[in-house]
Design an enzyme around this catalytic site. Structure first.
Site, PDB file in Angstrom:
ATOM      1  N   ASP A 245       2.236  10.307  12.852  1.00 54.72           N
ATOM      2  CA  ASP A 245       3.040  10.120  14.056  1.00 54.72           C
ATOM      3  C   ASP A 245       3.941  11.341  14.187  1.00 54.72           C
ATOM      4  O   ASP A 245       4.847  11.546  13.379  1.00 54.72           O
ATOM      5  CB  ASP A 245       3.860   8.831  13.906  1.00 54.72           C
ATOM      6  CG  ASP A 245       4.737   8.544  15.118  1.00 54.72           C
ATOM      7  OD1 ASP A 245       4.561   9.218  16.155  1.00 54.72           O
ATOM      8  OD2 ASP A 245       5.600   7.648  15.019  1.00 54.72           O
TER       9      ASP A 245
ATOM     10  N   GLU B 170      -5.030   4.251 -20.463  1.00 56.18           N
ATOM     11  CA  GLU B 170      -4.201   4.782 -21.548  1.00 56.18           C
ATOM     12  C   GLU B 170      -3.300   3.698 -22.125  1.00 56.18           C
ATOM     13  O   GLU B 170      -2.733   2.882 -21.385  1.00 56.18           O
ATOM     14  CB  GLU B 170      -3.341   5.939 -21.024  1.00 56.18           C
ATOM     15  CG  GLU B 170      -2.574   6.645 -22.129  1.00 56.18           C
ATOM     16  CD  GLU B 170      -1.825   7.871 -21.624  1.00 56.18           C
ATOM     17  OE1 GLU B 170      -1.048   8.437 -22.419  1.00 56.18           O
ATOM     18  OE2 GLU B 170      -2.013   8.256 -20.455  1.00 56.18           O
TER      19      GLU B 170
ATOM     20  N   SER C 269      -8.357 -17.303  37.275  1.00 56.51           N
ATOM     21  CA  SER C 269      -7.893 -18.594  37.788  1.00 56.51           C
ATOM     22  C   SER C 269      -6.754 -18.448  38.782  1.00 56.51           C
ATOM     23  O   SER C 269      -6.327 -19.428  39.392  1.00 56.51           O
ATOM     24  CB  SER C 269      -7.438 -19.483  36.627  1.00 56.51           C
ATOM     25  OG  SER C 269      -6.340 -18.874  35.961  1.00 56.51           O
TER      26      SER C 269
ATOM     27  N   ASP D 262      -0.149   3.455 -24.931  1.00 53.90           N
ATOM     28  CA  ASP D 262       0.812   4.088 -25.844  1.00 53.90           C
ATOM     29  C   ASP D 262       1.358   3.023 -26.792  1.00 53.90           C
ATOM     30  O   ASP D 262       2.070   2.114 -26.355  1.00 53.90           O
ATOM     31  CB  ASP D 262       1.971   4.723 -25.065  1.00 53.90           C
ATOM     32  CG  ASP D 262       1.527   5.933 -24.258  1.00 53.90           C
ATOM     33  OD1 ASP D 262       0.364   6.320 -24.393  1.00 53.90           O
ATOM     34  OD2 ASP D 262       2.349   6.473 -23.503  1.00 53.90           O
TER      35      ASP D 262
ATOM     36  N   ASN E 255       5.994 -18.638  23.752  1.00 58.32           N
ATOM     37  CA  ASN E 255       6.346 -20.056  23.893  1.00 58.32           C
ATOM     38  C   ASN E 255       5.226 -21.005  23.469  1.00 58.32           C
ATOM     39  O   ASN E 255       5.293 -22.208  23.697  1.00 58.32           O
ATOM     40  CB  ASN E 255       6.772 -20.360  25.338  1.00 58.32           C
ATOM     41  CG  ASN E 255       5.689 -19.985  26.329  1.00 58.32           C
ATOM     42  OD1 ASN E 255       4.587 -19.599  25.932  1.00 58.32           O
ATOM     43  ND2 ASN E 255       6.004 -20.092  27.615  1.00 58.32           N
TER      44      ASN E 255
ATOM     45  N   HIS F 295      -3.313   7.360 -16.046  1.00 59.46           N
ATOM     46  CA  HIS F 295      -2.266   7.846 -16.958  1.00 59.46           C
ATOM     47  C   HIS F 295      -1.206   6.755 -17.139  1.00 59.46           C
ATOM     48  O   HIS F 295      -0.790   6.129 -16.165  1.00 59.46           O
ATOM     49  CB  HIS F 295      -1.620   9.109 -16.363  1.00 59.46           C
ATOM     50  CG  HIS F 295      -0.393   9.565 -17.094  1.00 59.46           C
ATOM     51  ND1 HIS F 295       0.872   9.515 -16.548  1.00 59.46           N
ATOM     52  CD2 HIS F 295      -0.244  10.097 -18.328  1.00 59.46           C
ATOM     53  CE1 HIS F 295       1.746  10.008 -17.407  1.00 59.46           C
ATOM     54  NE2 HIS F 295       1.101  10.363 -18.497  1.00 59.46           N
ATOM     55  N   ASN F 296      -0.792   6.536 -18.401  1.00 64.19           N
ATOM     56  CA  ASN F 296       0.237   5.519 -18.679  1.00 64.19           C
ATOM     57  C   ASN F 296      -0.022   4.252 -17.861  1.00 64.19           C
ATOM     58  O   ASN F 296       0.825   3.794 -17.095  1.00 64.19           O
ATOM     59  CB  ASN F 296       1.641   6.075 -18.385  1.00 64.19           C
ATOM     60  CG  ASN F 296       2.085   7.082 -19.432  1.00 64.19           C
ATOM     61  OD1 ASN F 296       1.362   7.356 -20.396  1.00 64.19           O
ATOM     62  ND2 ASN F 296       3.268   7.640 -19.269  1.00 64.19           N
TER      63      ASN F 296
ATOM     64  N   ASP G 149       6.724  13.967  14.996  1.00 65.61           N
ATOM     65  CA  ASP G 149       8.168  13.916  15.255  1.00 65.61           C
ATOM     66  C   ASP G 149       8.693  15.340  15.228  1.00 65.61           C
ATOM     67  O   ASP G 149       8.592  16.023  14.210  1.00 65.61           O
ATOM     68  CB  ASP G 149       8.864  13.068  14.188  1.00 65.61           C
ATOM     69  CG  ASP G 149      10.294  12.710  14.578  1.00 65.61           C
ATOM     70  OD1 ASP G 149      10.995  13.596  15.103  1.00 65.61           O
ATOM     71  OD2 ASP G 149      10.701  11.553  14.351  1.00 65.61           O
TER      72      ASP G 149
ATOM     73  N   ASP H 232       2.061 -14.772  22.579  1.00 69.91           N
ATOM     74  CA  ASP H 232       2.320 -16.048  23.252  1.00 69.91           C
ATOM     75  C   ASP H 232       3.597 -16.663  22.678  1.00 69.91           C
ATOM     76  O   ASP H 232       3.561 -17.574  21.849  1.00 69.91           O
ATOM     77  CB  ASP H 232       1.114 -16.975  23.052  1.00 69.91           C
ATOM     78  CG  ASP H 232       1.277 -18.299  23.787  1.00 69.91           C
ATOM     79  OD1 ASP H 232       2.158 -18.377  24.667  1.00 69.91           O
ATOM     80  OD2 ASP H 232       0.532 -19.239  23.468  1.00 69.91           O
TER      81      ASP H 232
ATOM     82  N   HIS I  90       6.453   3.310 -22.737  1.00 70.42           N
ATOM     83  CA  HIS I  90       6.626   4.760 -22.725  1.00 70.42           C
ATOM     84  C   HIS I  90       7.740   5.089 -23.704  1.00 70.42           C
ATOM     85  O   HIS I  90       8.915   4.880 -23.407  1.00 70.42           O
ATOM     86  CB  HIS I  90       6.970   5.243 -21.315  1.00 70.42           C
ATOM     87  CG  HIS I  90       6.742   6.701 -21.123  1.00 70.42           C
ATOM     88  ND1 HIS I  90       7.234   7.403 -20.054  1.00 70.42           N
ATOM     89  CD2 HIS I  90       6.056   7.603 -21.867  1.00 70.42           C
ATOM     90  CE1 HIS I  90       6.862   8.667 -20.142  1.00 70.42           C
ATOM     91  NE2 HIS I  90       6.157   8.810 -21.239  1.00 70.42           N
TER      92      HIS I  90
ATOM     93  N   ARG J 116      -0.970 -19.645  26.916  1.00 64.90           N
ATOM     94  CA  ARG J 116      -1.121 -18.760  28.067  1.00 64.90           C
ATOM     95  C   ARG J 116      -0.166 -17.593  27.905  1.00 64.90           C
ATOM     96  O   ARG J 116       0.812 -17.679  27.170  1.00 64.90           O
ATOM     97  CB  ARG J 116      -0.750 -19.482  29.375  1.00 64.90           C
ATOM     98  CG  ARG J 116      -1.495 -20.757  29.647  1.00 64.90           C
ATOM     99  CD  ARG J 116      -0.794 -21.552  30.754  1.00 64.90           C
ATOM    100  NE  ARG J 116      -1.548 -22.748  31.106  1.00 64.90           N
ATOM    101  CZ  ARG J 116      -2.448 -22.783  32.072  1.00 64.90           C
ATOM    102  NH1 ARG J 116      -2.677 -21.704  32.790  1.00 64.90           N
ATOM    103  NH2 ARG J 116      -3.112 -23.881  32.328  1.00 64.90           N
TER     104      ARG J 116
ATOM    105  N   GLU K  65      -2.701   6.363 -27.554  1.00 61.72           N
ATOM    106  CA  GLU K  65      -1.723   7.278 -28.158  1.00 61.72           C
ATOM    107  C   GLU K  65      -0.996   6.481 -29.235  1.00 61.72           C
ATOM    108  O   GLU K  65      -0.205   5.583 -28.938  1.00 61.72           O
ATOM    109  CB  GLU K  65      -0.754   7.796 -27.091  1.00 61.72           C
ATOM    110  CG  GLU K  65       0.177   8.884 -27.611  1.00 61.72           C
ATOM    111  CD  GLU K  65       1.046   9.457 -26.512  1.00 61.72           C
ATOM    112  OE1 GLU K  65       2.285   9.330 -26.632  1.00 61.72           O
ATOM    113  OE2 GLU K  65       0.498  10.015 -25.550  1.00 61.72           O
TER     114      GLU K  65
END
Length: 730
Positions: A678, A339, A189, A341, A153, A309-310, A680, A151, A354, A157, A388
């Site tokens: 999808d 984990e 209507s 470290d 505007n 992990h990490n 392609d 819609d 890390h 409607r 660790e």
């Protein structure tokens, strides 16, 4: 004004002062860092489902997000960003909106504590209302959302041009003459536009489910309704339901039949049948396996354990951002092994990052605080801290202090019975002891952890940190023969993914046998600097319990992990098949036909149709060409993929009726992954949605599969409609 605002609030939410305040709107600060704090005007839209916000300087530009995208609201300084500005803004003015999936948080500061509370309470009310919506209410909301989008505007409607544009937005490529015919039929209507009720009628004509109607009429004696006996026949013959079928049929009518007459006549109309097939009872996942249904009294080594992990990393392994948010998100997904470290930090405070990379650093004590706060919100079963340790003895003592001081009674500091242990505890025994030892407090569970010594290091472990280790000790692995003779039950071996594969190739049965007695941890190769994941299935095939994945990275690996641990109340523990727990039995994943109790199955999947698939290409006028791929992940003999054909230009209600068949030799380990793409022909297919579950949890018959996004979040009402049969392999 109050009356006008009240009229805009949906029934069931009316009378809420917080929502009225949100509808008026509020200026708040959006915070990204200590130096990025900008004012934005936030406002709840009239649909009470959308938050709109804009900058004063941005002209007409604005942003929106859906209430359905928000997972939780945190009060106070409960994010790293808000903690960093705690000295500037008090906690009672701060809150965080946590989004589903891997989307970043939205940190906000209100002008007053009262305004903050209005938004906190109001958002929580809206989230609760959304979560409590029934299937029909959700669908009505979805239709309403599309109406508002189309819609243009805002006159309440829609003319035919707006409807035509809407069809493209909804992934429908429809003949214009046919679209205009439906439009004219719905325009009761005769005004040349569609109002609310007329648009709902248009939508119903557009979404007429001929595929479901065909099934309904096959079992309906009069073609108009399913009598109680008709429904019983359908449940028994098609859905292969057991137990008291008549009672089940009556309950389904009571739950899903929308007409007033249906329940009193013990009958189900087509609308009720459609609602049933779209519900949890009609989904592919057996609802009886959603809750805790497995034996939780066995030793920890007999379970697959959801592991990260990490955990501190939000991005890649070299320059990525470290955050306590990584722990919060992992724990909220049911992860039970995280984990940490640890390295020496400034001012005597250990840090987590890390090592020898450019990843950012966070404080160890902040990590422990996050674990303490979120460890048991989703699952009440034990958490393992995999530490660790690279810290000096002095900072190890600080680590031990934080663990004891912050975790308190949640930390397991001695064996469960106070005696020398003779085996690993079970998740259930740990839980029960927690309840009895710390009754009257909310600390009802414990955390285990074990510490790794870097290889070739002469570094010592402080007594204080060593005293925190009870049941798990990391050791260097020599061989399966050495382990069989010398290993203690509490010793844990850690392997990179490549080392684990080598052991599987050379001695698969020995590896499974080892894992019936010991815990094994497998983690990604150091070459995965992009934080990609290996396929965890091959590690589960060998019975490895702690298969650590990069939770921050979406894709096949995390789909399989989420699928496996979606059972058993998402508690993070899944009992291994009996042939992988018994040290007396021999199971080799490469030769499953040689095991005792070998019963291969045939899985037949008819992919019938798709419903309201999400649009993946943002180009205007682009419409999905969907295909469905079904993947079996399991022992090597079971690995397989098959695809349907693609349907051109129809992501709204594509129909296939394509049948795929798979031979499954070890169904107890098999995972089934449905992927919609999808198509392609010139480049790689685009991902549309997926759903993954253990084969052992599949319901047979006509079922809907409610698709998930790449992040693992739901994308209602997108689904597939399938027919499932599982039979012995002759």
């Amino acid at each position: 004004l109050v009356r006008a605002l009240e009229d805009r609030i949906p029934e069931g939410l009316q009378g809420d002062d917080n929502l009225q305040s949100m509808l008026v709107g509020t200026v708040m600060r959006k915070i990204k860092s200590r130096t990025w704090k900008k004012q934005r005007y936030f406002k709840l839209q009239d649909d009470c489902m959308t938050i709109w916000y804009k900058s004063k300087k941005a002209g007409n530009a604005h942003s929106t997000f859906s209430v359905g995208d928000v997972e939780a609201v945190r009060e106070g300084h409960q994010s790293e960003v808000l903690l960093s500005i705690a000295d500037e803004f008090p906690a009672d003015r701060c809150f965080t909106l946590v989004f589903r999936g891997r989307r970043g948080n939205l940190d906000l500061v209100a002008e007053s504590a009262e305004e903050a509370q209005s938004w906190i309470r109001g958002m929580r009310k809206l989230i609760e209302n959304l979560e409590n919506m029934g299937e029909r209410e959700r669908l009505d909301q979805w239709i309403s959302d599309w109406f508002k989008k189309a819609d243009k505007n805002n006159d309440g409607r829609m003319n035919f041009k707006e409807v035509r544009d809407l069809l493209k937005m909804m992934n429908v490529d429809m003949n214009e003459h046919h679209a205009h015919r439906l439009f004219t039929m719905a325009d009761k209507s005769q005004s040349g536009t569609l109002e609310d009720d007329e648009f709902v009628l248009f939508y119903k004509m557009l979404t007429q489910r001929e595929d479901v109607l065909r099934v309904f009429q096959e079992y309906s004696a009069d073609g108009q309704k399913l009598s109680l006996r008709d429904l019983e026949d359908f449940l028994r013959e098609e859905q292969l339901e057991g137990g008291d079928i008549q009672q089940q049929a009556k309950q389904l009518i009571e739950r899903h039949e929308p007409s007033d007459a249906g329940p009193s006549l013990n009958a189900m109309t087509f609308d009720g049948f459609l609602m049933y097939l779209g519900s949890a009872e009609g989904s592919i996942f057996n609802p009886q396996q959603r809750g805790i249904f497995q034996d939780m009294s066995q030793p920890l080594c007999h379970y697959f354990i959801s592991s990260s992990h990490n955990t501190y990393l939000m991005e890649d392994q070299l320059r990525g951002h470290s955050s306590v948010e990584g722990y919060i998100r992992a724990l909220n997904r049911g992860c039970r092994c995280v984990e940490v470290d640890c390295w020496d930090g400034a001012n005597g405070e250990p840090i987590v990052y890390h090592g020898h990379t450019f990843t950012s650093k966070i404080l160890f004590k902040d990590v422990v605080n996050a674990v303490s706060n979120y460890a048991f919100k989703v699952s009440e079963y034990p958490v393992i801290l995999s530490i660790e340790n690279h810290c000096s003895v002095e900072q190890q003592r600080v680590m031990a202090h934080h663990l004891n001081h912050i975790l308190g009674d949640k930390l397991l500091k001695s064996t469960l019975d106070g005696k020398a242990p003779i085996g690993l505890p079970s998740p259930e025994v740990t839980f029960k002891r927690g309840l009895s030892q710390v009754n009257k407090t909310h600390f009802c569970l414990f955390l285990f952890f074990f510490v790794f010594f870097p290889q070739k290091s002469k570094q010592r472990l402080s007594k204080e940190l060593s005293d925190c280790v009870v049941y798990c000790k990391s050791v260097h692995f020599n061989s399966f023969k050495h382990s069989r003779i010398h290993s203690k039950f509490y010793e844990v071996a850690s392997f990179t993914e490549s080392k684990a594969r080598k052991h599987m190739r050379e001695a698969g049965a020995e590896f499974v046998h080892h894992n019936a007695r010991q815990l094994t941890r497998v983690y990604p190769s150091g070459f995965r600097t992009d934080s990609s994941n290996f396929n965890p299935q091959e590690m589960w095939n060998a019975g490895c319990q702690i298969v650590a994945l990069n939770f921050q990275t979406a894709g096949e690996g995390m789909d399989l992990n989420d699928g496996l641990f979606s059972v058993n109340s998402c508690c993070g523990y899944v009992l291994k098949p009996s042939f992988m727990r018994d040290p007396e039995k021999r199971f080799d994943p490469d030769t499953p036909q040689k095991r005792d109790g070998y019963r291969p199955l045939v899985l037949t999947i008819q992919v019938i149709s798709g419903q309201q698939l999400p649009k993946v290409n943002i180009k205007e006028g682009s419409i999905v060409d969907p295909l469905v791929r079904v993947e079996i992940h399991g022992v090597p003999m079971d690995q397989a993929k098959q695809e349907t054909r693609y349907i051109e230009n129809n992501g709204f209600n594509p129909v296939w009726y394509d049948t795929l068949r798979f031979s499954v030799h070890t169904p107890e380990l098999a995972m089934v992954r449905f992927v919609v793409e999808d198509y392609d022909k010139t480049s790689k297919n685009d991902f549309v949605g997926q759903y993954t579950l253990p084969m052992s949890c599949m319901q047979q018959g006509y079922r809907h599969i409610h698709l998930l996004s790449k992040d693992g979040t739901s994308i209602p009402p997108s689904s597939l409609f399938v027919h499932i049969r599982i039979s012995p392999l002759e």
